[in-house]
Structures are given as structure tokens and as C-alpha cells.
Design an enzyme around this catalytic site. Structure first.
Site, mmCIF file in Angstrom:
data_model
loop_
_atom_site.group_PDB
_atom_site.id
_atom_site.type_symbol
_atom_site.label_atom_id
_atom_site.label_comp_id
_atom_site.label_asym_id
_atom_site.label_seq_id
_atom_site.Cartn_x
_atom_site.Cartn_y
_atom_site.Cartn_z
ATOM 1 N N PHE A 6 0.810 -1.215 0.000
ATOM 2 C CA PHE A 6 0.000 0.000 0.000
ATOM 3 C C PHE A 6 0.849 1.273 0.000
ATOM 4 O O PHE A 6 0.324 2.368 0.163
ATOM 5 C CB PHE A 6 -0.940 0.023 1.220
ATOM 6 C CG PHE A 6 -1.939 -1.096 1.228
ATOM 7 C CD1 PHE A 6 -3.017 -1.092 0.352
ATOM 8 C CD2 PHE A 6 -1.796 -2.155 2.105
ATOM 9 C CE1 PHE A 6 -3.939 -2.134 0.353
ATOM 10 C CE2 PHE A 6 -2.714 -3.202 2.119
ATOM 11 C CZ PHE A 6 -3.786 -3.191 1.240
ATOM 12 N N ASN B 78 16.378 -12.787 2.390
ATOM 13 C CA ASN B 78 15.217 -11.899 2.311
ATOM 14 C C ASN B 78 15.162 -11.162 0.966
ATOM 15 O O ASN B 78 15.343 -9.950 0.898
ATOM 16 C CB ASN B 78 15.242 -10.914 3.489
ATOM 17 C CG ASN B 78 13.924 -10.204 3.672
ATOM 18 O OD1 ASN B 78 13.074 -10.198 2.792
ATOM 19 N ND2 ASN B 78 13.761 -9.578 4.834
ATOM 20 N N GLU B 79 14.898 -11.910 -0.088
ATOM 21 C CA GLU B 79 14.847 -11.345 -1.443
ATOM 22 C C GLU B 79 13.826 -10.213 -1.596
ATOM 23 O O GLU B 79 14.115 -9.228 -2.267
ATOM 24 C CB GLU B 79 14.585 -12.438 -2.477
ATOM 25 C CG GLU B 79 15.795 -13.306 -2.764
ATOM 26 C CD GLU B 79 16.966 -12.544 -3.385
ATOM 27 O OE1 GLU B 79 16.736 -11.629 -4.197
ATOM 28 O OE2 GLU B 79 18.113 -12.873 -3.041
ATOM 29 N N SER C 24 12.940 -7.912 0.514
ATOM 30 C CA SER C 24 13.536 -6.687 1.050
ATOM 31 C C SER C 24 14.720 -6.229 0.207
ATOM 32 O O SER C 24 14.879 -5.033 -0.054
ATOM 33 C CB SER C 24 13.978 -6.885 2.501
ATOM 34 O OG SER C 24 12.853 -7.028 3.332
ATOM 35 N N TYR D 269 14.881 -2.508 -1.604
ATOM 36 C CA TYR D 269 15.951 -1.519 -1.453
ATOM 37 C C TYR D 269 16.682 -1.256 -2.768
ATOM 38 O O TYR D 269 17.003 -0.110 -3.089
ATOM 39 C CB TYR D 269 16.950 -1.968 -0.389
ATOM 40 C CG TYR D 269 16.390 -1.984 1.008
ATOM 41 C CD1 TYR D 269 15.876 -0.831 1.593
ATOM 42 C CD2 TYR D 269 16.381 -3.155 1.755
ATOM 43 C CE1 TYR D 269 15.362 -0.849 2.878
ATOM 44 C CE2 TYR D 269 15.874 -3.181 3.050
ATOM 45 C CZ TYR D 269 15.364 -2.027 3.599
ATOM 46 O OH TYR D 269 14.861 -2.045 4.869
#
Length: 171
Positions: free
Chosen positions: A103, A133-134, A136, A140
Site C-alpha cells: 500500500f 530476504n529477497e 527486502s 531496497y
């Protein structure tokens, strides 16, 4: 859900911050490692010399969680210094509850953090992401982040309290 607010945390938010820290730790398969208490958060973040700062994402009542929580995301950060490039904003923890992802809440938190960094004349923002943690990592990277471990070969180390005590006591 278009309505949400990003704001600096207050002392009264500590219970929600701790709840989200525990949710993040669970997401990272490390929930047994959270030793912090609400009292620690209060003393460490809202005293005369805070060790951390925190932004929170809050939704209006019609979007509260089934458990009745209005705070659905947070970013905990502090300032540090690099002798090569100067001031840094270090993003320690960043989490949006799974039902509230997609969202724009995370993007808005990161935008607010970037504004804080620019206002404080920081050279960059640093943070860690778990290798697995792909989602995240991609989040980034889409925003211009570079992976220093692969690009520059840095490795992260820590010295636990027991060894700090041992070194501090050496004569």
C-alpha cells in the site's frame, strides 16, 4: 488503503514498537533473540540522550488490525559517523506488517527516512538485510541501494557482552 500516517514515535508507542520488533524477529526466524523490554525502549529512546529514533506508520480506525492495533509499521534508526564520508543514518530495523504491505507504507517510511538523512546532512543510509530476504533486497535495490558485501567485500562482526566484560576487565 490510501490513508496512513508516518510520524515520529512517542514514549506512548513503546508497547507497539516492541510488538513490531517481535513480529520482525519472528519473520526473520530469530524471535527467541529479542531480550529488550518496553522499559528499555522507553529509557533508551525517549530520555535526555536517546540512543535511537523511530518513525511509525499508523492507520485510521477503520483499518486497525483485528487485534485493535493502529500502528502497523516502524523504522528504528540512529546516527553514526564514518571517518571517510561523515554522517550516516543507520537503519537498524524496518518492518511493515504483512497485511499492510503493498500500500506504499514502506516506501513512505523510506521517503521520510531519506528526508531526515538529508535534513541532517548525512552522506548515506546504511542497513543490513538477511541474505535470504529477497523481497527486502529487491525493495531496497529498486530505490538505489547497493550491496556492500558483494560490491566492496565488507563482513559484519560482533563482540557479545561476555567478551566485552572480559576485555574491559583485562589489566
Amino acid at each position: 488503503m490510501a490513508k496512513f500516517k508516518i510520524r515520529p514515535a512517542t514514549a506512548s508507542d513503546c508497547s507497539d514498537i516492541l510488538r513490531l520488533i517481535k513480529e520482525l524477529a519472528k519473520y526473520e526466524y530469530m524471535e527467541d533473540q529479542v531480550m529488550l523490554t518496553e522499559k528499555d525502549l522507553l529509557e533508551d529512546g525517549f530520555g535526555e540522550h536517546p540512543f535511537y529514533h523511530c518513525l511509525i506508520a499508523e492507520v485510521p480506525k477503520e483499518h486497525w488490525t483485528p487485534e485493535g492495533h493502529s500502528i502497523v509499521g516502524f523504522a528504528m534508526y540512529y546516527f553514526t559517523y564514518d571517518p571517510w564520508i561523515g554522517k550516516l543514518l543507520y537503519l537498524e530495523d524496518f518492518f511493515v506488517m504483512s497485511d499492510y504491505r503493498g500500500f506504499g507504507i514502506g516506501s513512505e517510511i523510506l521517503k521520510n527516512l531519506s528526508q531526515v538523512a538529508m535534513k541532517c546532512r548525512c552522506s548515506s543510509m546504511h542497513f543490513l538485510v538477511a541474505e535470504w530476504n529477497e523481497p527486502s533486497i529487491n525493495f531496497y535495490k529498486r530505490r538505489g541501494a547497493s550491496d556492500l558485501s558483494s560490491e566492496e567485500g565488507w563482513r559484519l562482526f560482533k563482540i557479545d557482552k561476555e567478551y566485552l566484560l572480559k576485555m574491559a576487565a583485562e589489566e
